[in-house]
Structures are given as structure tokens and as C-alpha cells.
Write an enzyme that holds these catalytic residues in place. Structure first.
Site, mmCIF file in Angstrom:
data_model
loop_
_atom_site.group_PDB
_atom_site.id
_atom_site.type_symbol
_atom_site.label_atom_id
_atom_site.label_comp_id
_atom_site.label_asym_id
_atom_site.label_seq_id
_atom_site.Cartn_x
_atom_site.Cartn_y
_atom_site.Cartn_z
ATOM 1 N N HIS A 1 5.360 30.765 50.403
ATOM 2 C CA HIS A 1 6.264 30.488 49.276
ATOM 3 C C HIS A 1 7.604 31.098 49.645
ATOM 4 C CE1 HIS A 1 3.156 29.183 46.429
ATOM 5 N NE2 HIS A 1 2.395 30.150 46.910
ATOM 6 N N LYS B 1 -12.219 19.809 48.458
ATOM 7 C CA LYS B 1 -11.857 21.145 47.975
ATOM 8 C C LYS B 1 -11.955 21.201 46.466
ATOM 9 C CE LYS B 1 -10.236 25.335 47.987
ATOM 10 N NZ LYS B 1 -8.981 25.886 48.450
ATOM 11 N N HIS C 1 -8.791 27.382 56.924
ATOM 12 C CA HIS C 1 -8.222 27.343 55.554
ATOM 13 C C HIS C 1 -6.725 27.584 55.666
ATOM 14 C CE1 HIS C 1 -8.571 28.173 51.052
ATOM 15 N NE2 HIS C 1 -7.286 28.303 51.335
ATOM 16 N N ASN D 1 -3.506 21.159 48.025
ATOM 17 C CA ASN D 1 -2.827 21.482 46.747
ATOM 18 C C ASN D 1 -1.312 21.341 46.854
ATOM 19 O OD1 ASN D 1 -2.734 23.749 48.455
ATOM 20 N ND2 ASN D 1 -2.560 25.173 46.731
ATOM 21 N N HIS E 1 -12.003 32.179 51.372
ATOM 22 C CA HIS E 1 -11.291 33.462 51.260
ATOM 23 C C HIS E 1 -12.010 34.474 50.372
ATOM 24 C CE1 HIS E 1 -9.888 31.200 47.804
ATOM 25 N NE2 HIS E 1 -8.934 30.566 48.459
ATOM 26 N N ALA F 1 1.482 33.141 43.764
ATOM 27 C CA ALA F 1 0.461 33.811 44.567
ATOM 28 C C ALA F 1 0.442 33.175 45.949
ATOM 29 C CB ALA F 1 -0.903 33.646 43.909
ATOM 30 N N HIS G 1 -2.594 26.385 54.259
ATOM 31 C CA HIS G 1 -1.636 25.642 53.430
ATOM 32 C C HIS G 1 -0.411 25.336 54.278
ATOM 33 C CE1 HIS G 1 -3.883 26.544 49.725
ATOM 34 N NE2 HIS G 1 -4.181 27.668 50.366
ATOM 35 N N LEU G 2 -0.179 24.066 54.520
ATOM 36 C CA LEU G 2 0.965 23.673 55.353
ATOM 37 C C LEU G 2 2.149 23.188 54.537
ATOM 38 C CD1 LEU G 2 -0.735 21.844 58.356
ATOM 39 C CD2 LEU G 2 0.538 24.005 58.411
ATOM 40 N N ARG G 3 1.937 22.930 53.237
ATOM 41 C CA ARG G 3 3.022 22.415 52.379
ATOM 42 C C ARG G 3 3.560 21.095 52.923
ATOM 43 N NH1 ARG G 3 0.718 26.054 49.235
ATOM 44 N NH2 ARG G 3 1.629 28.118 49.240
ATOM 45 N N LEU H 1 -4.127 34.928 45.698
ATOM 46 C CA LEU H 1 -5.371 34.684 44.974
ATOM 47 C C LEU H 1 -6.424 34.186 45.944
ATOM 48 C CD1 LEU H 1 -3.943 33.076 41.728
ATOM 49 C CD2 LEU H 1 -5.121 35.277 41.937
ATOM 50 N N HIS I 1 -12.699 27.199 45.922
ATOM 51 C CA HIS I 1 -11.908 28.363 45.527
ATOM 52 C C HIS I 1 -12.783 29.087 44.512
ATOM 53 C CE1 HIS I 1 -8.075 30.618 44.755
ATOM 54 N NE2 HIS I 1 -8.886 31.041 43.796
ATOM 55 N N ASP J 1 -5.867 31.273 55.115
ATOM 56 C CA ASP J 1 -5.239 31.082 53.801
ATOM 57 C C ASP J 1 -3.749 31.414 53.859
ATOM 58 O OD1 ASP J 1 -5.027 30.312 51.158
ATOM 59 O OD2 ASP J 1 -5.663 32.246 50.360
HETATM 60 C C1 NCD Z 1 -2.546 29.449 47.581
HETATM 61 C C2 NCD Z 1 -1.265 28.631 47.564
HETATM 62 O O1 NCD Z 1 -0.179 29.208 47.394
HETATM 63 O O2 NCD Z 1 -1.337 27.420 47.733
HETATM 64 N N1 NCD Z 1 -2.256 30.767 47.106
HETATM 65 C C3 NCD Z 1 -2.951 31.892 47.386
HETATM 66 O O3 NCD Z 1 -2.644 32.928 46.808
HETATM 67 N N2 NCD Z 1 -3.930 31.901 48.256
HETATM 68 C C4 NCD Z 1 -3.597 28.781 46.796
HETATM 69 C C5 NCD Z 1 -4.956 29.389 47.020
HETATM 70 O O4 NCD Z 1 -5.545 29.246 48.092
HETATM 71 O O5 NCD Z 1 -5.438 30.048 46.098
HETATM 72 ZN ZN ZN Z 2 -5.800 28.794 49.973
#
Ligand code: NCD
Ligand code: ZN
Length: 346
Positions: free
Chosen positions: A255, A103, A17, A45, A178, A267, A19-21, A223, A140, A251
Site C-alpha cells: 500500500h 480464494k 501467497h 482482491n 498466512h 492493512a 498481492h501484485l495489485r 491482517l 483467509h 503475503d
Molecule cells: C492484504 C491486502 O492488502 O490485500 N492485506 C494484509 O494485511 N495481508 C489482504 C490480506 O491478505 O488480508
Molecule cells: Zn494476503
């Protein structure tokens, strides 16, 4: 494992899990993951969510182009479900290896979830097609209902959404992403082998008090939000239990500081620079280092029905100080999890 426990060699782990942006952020954060993990389940996302096979293929190419030279890394792409996702298109892309999973973000539940699913009834056909094709559904697991207390949203999701889903689609492979509560741990432990959960490093380390220690600390806000201490203990127990339905998913959700510090702070915890090391520390604290490899490198591939990695990664027990900041490629600044703190493994 070396008997004096100074070195720990594991099959190379995967991050189930992540997030690579995109753009400069992708270039900044990807090397941390590539150094440690072989594959990652890449969350869809983005600002323009990855809702179609074409968007996924383009995003995969951008990720691969950002992998530092010579390194081996396989991004596994996920399909962002909306009310309008077409079952036949998505399932065909799964069969063709474009998507590894889908997802589910309940609409507005978290960062980038605005286009998520408004009502499970909207995706009834899709779920049927996924069950039939044996395509995994990643959830999620929170309700977005503003009337539900933020600390209860995961437990309420189990009652309102997940338990009914398990009953209506017993064969569907579901990953409860998560997890943060003892309720979620119990639900997964009591489910049949078609339900699994990922556990993040930060939820094994902090409880909700961390957000309020001496002032509000936005870098501990994510989150699902961290819960009470008893929940953290249940997560540590589950992760180190040797039970195959719990496996690694960081996860890591970067940011820039300016977004974390804004009046409506984002978050997400950026843990990629320390995630594997923190898991090792937790397993050591729990007297379960001999179970780390299963959690990090074996149970995930087993659930997804793919081979565990053959190569290895070696961790050394050597305390180091986590940098206070990571500079992003475009001049932004990121604060990693455990910034300025000490981690015992590297
Ligand atoms: C994630 C994100 O910033 O993309 N944020 C987080 O708090 N985990 C989104 C997510 O997995 O809820
Ligand atoms: Zn996530």
C-alpha cells in the site's frame, strides 16, 4: 550448501501467497518478486475483484506484460469467491488451467474483502464441486465478526468455520493462508494431508509489540494482525520443522504510504524486496538452513501437485541495509518491511 555457509543455493522458490495489485503499483512491485521467485499464487482482491475466468485472463496478461524483459515468471491465478460464484464456471476454468485455486475471503475480513462470502452456506454447492474436482481452496482464516476481539479472530475462525469445513469436506485441499497463531499451527499439524498453511516472513519476525514500539507503527499492521510472542515462536517452529504442510507464502501486500498513514490505515506489509532474504535469516537463526529449500521450494509444489522448479537461486551471506523507501511508478512512495534495517542474506 557451501560448508562455510557463505552461499546457499536453492531450487528456485515460489511464492504461494502474493498481492501484485495493478497498474503502476504492479509495475513497481512485480520486479522484486520476479528476481527471487519462479511462480506466485496471485491474490484476486483487486479493486474490481477477480471473480470470473475472463477477469483472471485479463489480469494474467497485465501481469505478464509487466514482467521485466527476459525474466521467467508464471503467475498462478485465483478466483475470488462470492456468494454468487457459479460452481460449473469456476471448476471448468480450473480444469482449463485458468484458475489454480479459489480464494475465500469472509466478507469484510480484510482489504478488498467487501464482496467476499457472507455465509459458508452460500457456497455449499461450490465446495462440493471443488472437492469433486480437487480444486484447492485458499482461506483467509479470520472471522469478520466485530464482536470478536481482533487478536482472536483466527482462533475463532478455526472453531466456527474451518473445523466444520474439514469435517464436511474431508477430501477438499485447503490452504490456511498466512497463519499467525499456535492454534492454527496445531490445527494444521493435526489435520490429514489435505490441509496446509502458508507462513509469512513478517509473522516469523515480529510480534504484536512491533506495532506499538515507541508510537504506532502502521507498517507493521497487517491482517491477520501479528500476535503474542508465543505465537511467533510456534510459527518459527512450524516453518523450520521440516513438516510438509507448512510452506512459503509472503503475503506481500503493498500500500502506498499515504494509504498506510490515513485515518483508516490499510492493512498490509510490503515485503517482496526482502522476503526470501528474511526467511533465510530466520532459518539460520533457528539452525535450520538445511530445511529452507523444502519450505521455500519443495513443499508448496508438492501440496499443489506440480513439479518443483529445476533452476536455482543463490543467496549470499552478506549483510545489507534495506532501503527506507521504494518509489512507485506513479510518484507514490512505499515503505518495505525492515526499511532501514539490516538483513544478513542477499
Ligand atoms: C492484504 C491486502 O492488502 O490485500 N492485506 C494484509 O494485511 N495481508 C489482504 C490480506 O491478505 O488480508
Ligand atoms: Zn494476503
Amino acid at each position: 550448501m557451501n560448508p562455510d555457509r557463505q552461499y546457499l543455493t536453492l531450487r528456485r522458490p515460489d511464492d504461494w501467497h502474493l498481492h501484485l495489485r495493478d497498474g503502476a503499483m504492479l509495475e513497481t512491485v512485480l520486479p522484486f518478486t520476479v528476481e527471487r521467485f519462479c511462480r506466485a499464487m496471485v491474490m484476486p482482491n483487486l479493486e474490481v475483484p477477480v471473480t470470473s475466468p475472463d477477469l483472471a485472463e485479463d489480469y494474467r496478461r497485465r501481469i505478464i506484460a509487466a514482467v521485466p524483459g527476459g525474466a521467467q515468471f508464471t503467475p498462478l491465478m485465483t478466483c475470488y469467491l462470492t456468494d454468487d460464484t457459479r460452481p460449473e464456471v469456476m471448476v471448468e476454468a480450473y480444469r482449463n488451467g485458468i484458475f489454480a485455486a479459489a480464494k475465500l475471503y469472509p466478507a469484510n475480513v480484510t482489504t478488498g474483502a467487501q464482496a467476499g462470502v457472507t455465509d459458508m452456506a452460500c457456497i455449499a454447492k461450490l465446495l462440493e464441486a471443488m472437492e469433486e474436482a480437487d480444486m484447492p481452496l485458499l482461506v483467509h482464516g479470520e472471522v469478520a465478526d466485530p464482536d470478536v476481539d481482533p487478536f482472536d479472530r483466527e482462533a475463532v475462525f478455526i472453531d466456527r468455520v474451518l473445523a466444520p469445513l474439514r469435517r464436511s469436506h474431508p477430501g477438499l485441499r485447503v490452504v490456511f493462508e498466512h497463519v499467525t497463531t499456535e492454534d492454527a499451527v496445531a490445527f494444521v499439524a493435526e489435520s490429514n494431508g489435505r490441509t496446509a498453511a502458508t507462513i509469512t516472513p513478517h509473522h516469523l519476525v515480529i510480534n504484536r509489540g512491533a506495532m506499538f514500539a515507541g508510537g504506532f507503527r502502521p507498517h507493521f499492521y497487517c491482517l491477520p494482525v501479528a500476535k503474542r510472542e508465543r505465537h511467533r515462536k510456534a510459527l518459527r517452529q512450524a516453518a523450520t520443522s521440516g513438516e510438509g504442510s507448512f510452506f512459503l507464502g509472503t503475503d506481500s501486500a503493498p500500500h502506498p504510504d499515504r494509504a498506510k498513514f490515513s485515518a483508516s490505515g490499510c492493512a498490509g506489509i510490503f515485503n517482496a524486496p526482502v522476503a526470501l532474504e528474511v526467511y533465510a535469516q530466520v532459518f539460520e537463526e533457528e539452525g535450520a538452513l538445511d530445511r529452507l529449500e523444502d519450505f521455500a521450494s519443495v513443499f508448496g509444489p508438492r501440496f499443489y501437485g506440480i513439479k518443483a522448479n529445476q533452476d536455482t537461486v543463490t543467496l549470499e551471506r552478506a549483510p545489507w541495509q534495506v532501503p527506507a523507501q521504494v518509489a512507485a511508478a506513479d510518484g507514490d512512495v512505499l515503505t518495505p518491511f525492515m526499511a532501514g534495517g539490516t538483513v544478513n542474506w542477499r
